[in-house]
Design a protein around this motif. Sequence first.
Motif, PDB file in Angstrom:
ATOM      1  N   TRP A 177       0.798  -1.273   0.181  1.00  0.00           N
ATOM      2  CA  TRP A 177       0.082   0.003   0.067  1.00  0.00           C
ATOM      3  C   TRP A 177       0.885   1.283  -0.007  1.00  0.00           C
ATOM      4  CZ3 TRP A 177      -0.674  -3.727   3.911  1.00  0.00           C
ATOM      5  CH2 TRP A 177      -1.605  -4.708   3.736  1.00  0.00           C
ATOM      6  N   VAL A 178       0.387   2.099  -0.558  1.00  0.00           N
ATOM      7  CA  VAL A 178       1.042   3.596  -0.937  1.00  0.00           C
ATOM      8  C   VAL A 178       0.193   4.868  -0.612  1.00  0.00           C
ATOM      9  CG1 VAL A 178       2.748   4.722  -2.191  1.00  0.00           C
ATOM     10  CG2 VAL A 178       2.881   2.355  -2.481  1.00  0.00           C
ATOM     11  N   LEU A 179       0.415   5.593   0.318  1.00  0.00           N
ATOM     12  CA  LEU A 179      -0.479   6.898   0.415  1.00  0.00           C
ATOM     13  C   LEU A 179       0.640   8.093   0.106  1.00  0.00           C
ATOM     14  CD1 LEU A 179      -2.288   4.811   1.797  1.00  0.00           C
ATOM     15  CD2 LEU A 179      -3.144   7.104   3.124  1.00  0.00           C
ATOM     16  N   HIS A 227       2.809  -0.315 -13.146  1.00  0.00           N
ATOM     17  CA  HIS A 227       3.813  -0.913 -12.215  1.00  0.00           C
ATOM     18  C   HIS A 227       2.994  -1.870 -11.304  1.00  0.00           C
ATOM     19  CE1 HIS A 227       6.812   1.484 -14.092  1.00  0.00           C
ATOM     20  NE2 HIS A 227       7.715   0.576 -13.712  1.00  0.00           N
ATOM     21  N   GLY A 228       1.799  -2.319 -11.801  1.00  0.00           N
ATOM     22  CA  GLY A 228       1.137  -3.256 -10.759  1.00  0.00           C
ATOM     23  C   GLY A 228       0.095  -2.709  -9.630  1.00  0.00           C
ATOM     24  N   TYR A 229      -0.288  -1.272  -9.690  1.00  0.00           N
ATOM     25  CA  TYR A 229      -0.751  -0.681  -8.714  1.00  0.00           C
ATOM     26  C   TYR A 229      -2.191  -0.322  -9.056  1.00  0.00           C
ATOM     27  CZ  TYR A 229       3.194  -0.786  -5.669  1.00  0.00           C
ATOM     28  OH  TYR A 229       4.033  -1.272  -4.834  1.00  0.00           O
ATOM     29  N   ARG A 230      -3.165  -0.513  -8.154  1.00  0.00           N
ATOM     30  CA  ARG A 230      -4.468   0.106  -8.460  1.00  0.00           C
ATOM     31  C   ARG A 230      -4.626   1.584  -7.532  1.00  0.00           C
ATOM     32  NH1 ARG A 230     -10.624  -2.180  -6.577  1.00  0.00           N
ATOM     33  NH2 ARG A 230     -11.773  -0.289  -7.093  1.00  0.00           N
ATOM     34  N   VAL A 231      -4.901   2.336  -8.452  1.00  0.00           N
ATOM     35  CA  VAL A 231      -4.841   4.039  -7.828  1.00  0.00           C
ATOM     36  C   VAL A 231      -5.943   4.511  -7.824  1.00  0.00           C
ATOM     37  CG1 VAL A 231      -3.479   6.007  -8.093  1.00  0.00           C
ATOM     38  CG2 VAL A 231      -2.607   3.760  -9.031  1.00  0.00           C
ATOM     39  N   ASP A 232      -6.261   5.149  -6.660  1.00  0.00           N
ATOM     40  CA  ASP A 232      -7.419   6.153  -6.547  1.00  0.00           C
ATOM     41  C   ASP A 232      -6.686   7.769  -6.308  1.00  0.00           C
ATOM     42  OD1 ASP A 232      -9.640   4.250  -6.942  1.00  0.00           O
ATOM     43  OD2 ASP A 232      -9.173   3.744  -5.004  1.00  0.00           O
ATOM     44  N   ARG A 245      -3.723   7.214  -3.526  1.00  0.00           N
ATOM     45  CA  ARG A 245      -4.104   6.067  -2.803  1.00  0.00           C
ATOM     46  C   ARG A 245      -3.797   4.927  -3.444  1.00  0.00           C
ATOM     47  NH1 ARG A 245      -9.696   6.792  -0.186  1.00  0.00           N
ATOM     48  NH2 ARG A 245     -10.350   5.560  -1.803  1.00  0.00           N
ATOM     49  N   SER A 246      -2.855   3.952  -3.118  1.00  0.00           N
ATOM     50  CA  SER A 246      -2.609   2.936  -4.012  1.00  0.00           C
ATOM     51  C   SER A 246      -2.494   1.743  -3.440  1.00  0.00           C
ATOM     52  CB  SER A 246      -1.223   3.435  -4.980  1.00  0.00           C
ATOM     53  OG  SER A 246      -1.003   4.591  -5.372  1.00  0.00           O
ATOM     54  N   ARG A 247      -2.908   0.524  -4.134  1.00  0.00           N
ATOM     55  CA  ARG A 247      -2.724  -0.792  -3.643  1.00  0.00           C
ATOM     56  C   ARG A 247      -2.372  -1.567  -4.655  1.00  0.00           C
ATOM     57  NH1 ARG A 247      -6.283  -5.189  -4.131  1.00  0.00           N
ATOM     58  NH2 ARG A 247      -7.891  -3.786  -5.216  1.00  0.00           N
ATOM     59  N   ARG A 248      -1.097  -2.574  -4.148  1.00  0.00           N
ATOM     60  CA  ARG A 248      -0.657  -3.354  -5.243  1.00  0.00           C
ATOM     61  C   ARG A 248      -1.303  -4.605  -5.693  1.00  0.00           C
ATOM     62  NH1 ARG A 248       3.957  -4.428  -7.857  1.00  0.00           N
ATOM     63  NH2 ARG A 248       4.441  -6.366  -8.069  1.00  0.00           N
TER      64      ARG A 248
END
Length: 381
Positions: free
Chosen positions: A271-273, A324-329, A346-349
């Motif tokens: 996860w990336v914020l 690169h494989g992330y779902r991004v909002d 707001r990203s989830r791999r």
Amino acid sequence: MPEPLDQALAEVRELLLAPGLTRAVAAGRRRGHAPSVSRAQVRPVTLKSGRKLQIVTDDGSRPFTRNVDPGAEAAAAFDELLAEPFGNWHVETETSTVQVRITKKGDAQVHRAAATVAATAGPQAHDRAKQWLLDPGDPLFEVIGGNAAKRRQIDAFLRALAATLPDELPSPLRVVDLGCGNAYLTFAAYRYLAGRGAQVQVVGVDVREDQRVRNTAVAERLGCAADVSFVAGTIEEAALPFTPDLVLALHACDTATDQALARAVRWEAKWVLAAPCCHHDIAAQLKNVKTPFPYGETTRHAILRERFADVLTDSLRAALLRLHGYRVDVVEFIDSAHTPRNLLLRSRRTGAEPTAEQRTEYADLTAQWGVDPALAKMLAS
């Protein structure tokens, strides 16, 4: 100095039953144990039937409220709560504040202080209170200051974090905050996540040594230095003791956000914020390229070029994360009245391979505008 746990909990029980209680909160969990609820709060209230002690427990899906009579009924209810393996107790009375943290060895670290805010006369009215994700009475606010604006910003950030993570958190959950600054959001994330029952390890990274020293002292004051540590170094090169599951990058300036996103991708963080700050890189490139027809008016005026550069920069960042494989909002995490830099990636791999359409769309967009995003160069190196 560690104290026997039974002795510390006996003190908490005495304070809970004392007439001067104003509020108490139990949260977190002890090592190797999980309480049946993630959080419990106690406060006195005045109802039509008289003075009661209100107990609000939260099992992670919704709060449950009950009002008990002072005396034997309250004593039995508190004994049940004290038997739960909570990791922290915070108790406030009209004259004092007592914080108890249960260590990994099962001892109690107890901090006692005089009350910092005068208590209101009598029990609180039974009004519906705002449900903060991090209680306004959390010891964190005693350290960083608990004004309403800061509480709202922290709550908005934590809600975005909660919306990103799954209901069942991995344990341990490893977190890095890249460009943490004074780290009040770093600590807020730790307090919230630990309150959800996860074993949380956090490292804050900032280039300034004085910030590392200050933040380390705050961690010690809050009793979480074993789980929250800080290193001085650049976002690109700072050494971490683990590979993080969650990466935070909040208001890192210009391409520092790109540096944080690039490290997160290389780590394959789950996860990336990222809340971007200024966007000078693409703005400077737009000044030196011919604007494609018929979009000349979007860059003719400096203020419009600056705002368009913001949108284009974060659009390209989101596109690269997807590649690169992330779902991004891309969302607003707080009203712009609090900060104009209120955008959050707001990203989830997922690990999904990009589609041919996604690749083509990104290539066409960068070619049409004649830009080469910093993040693309970092990911290619």
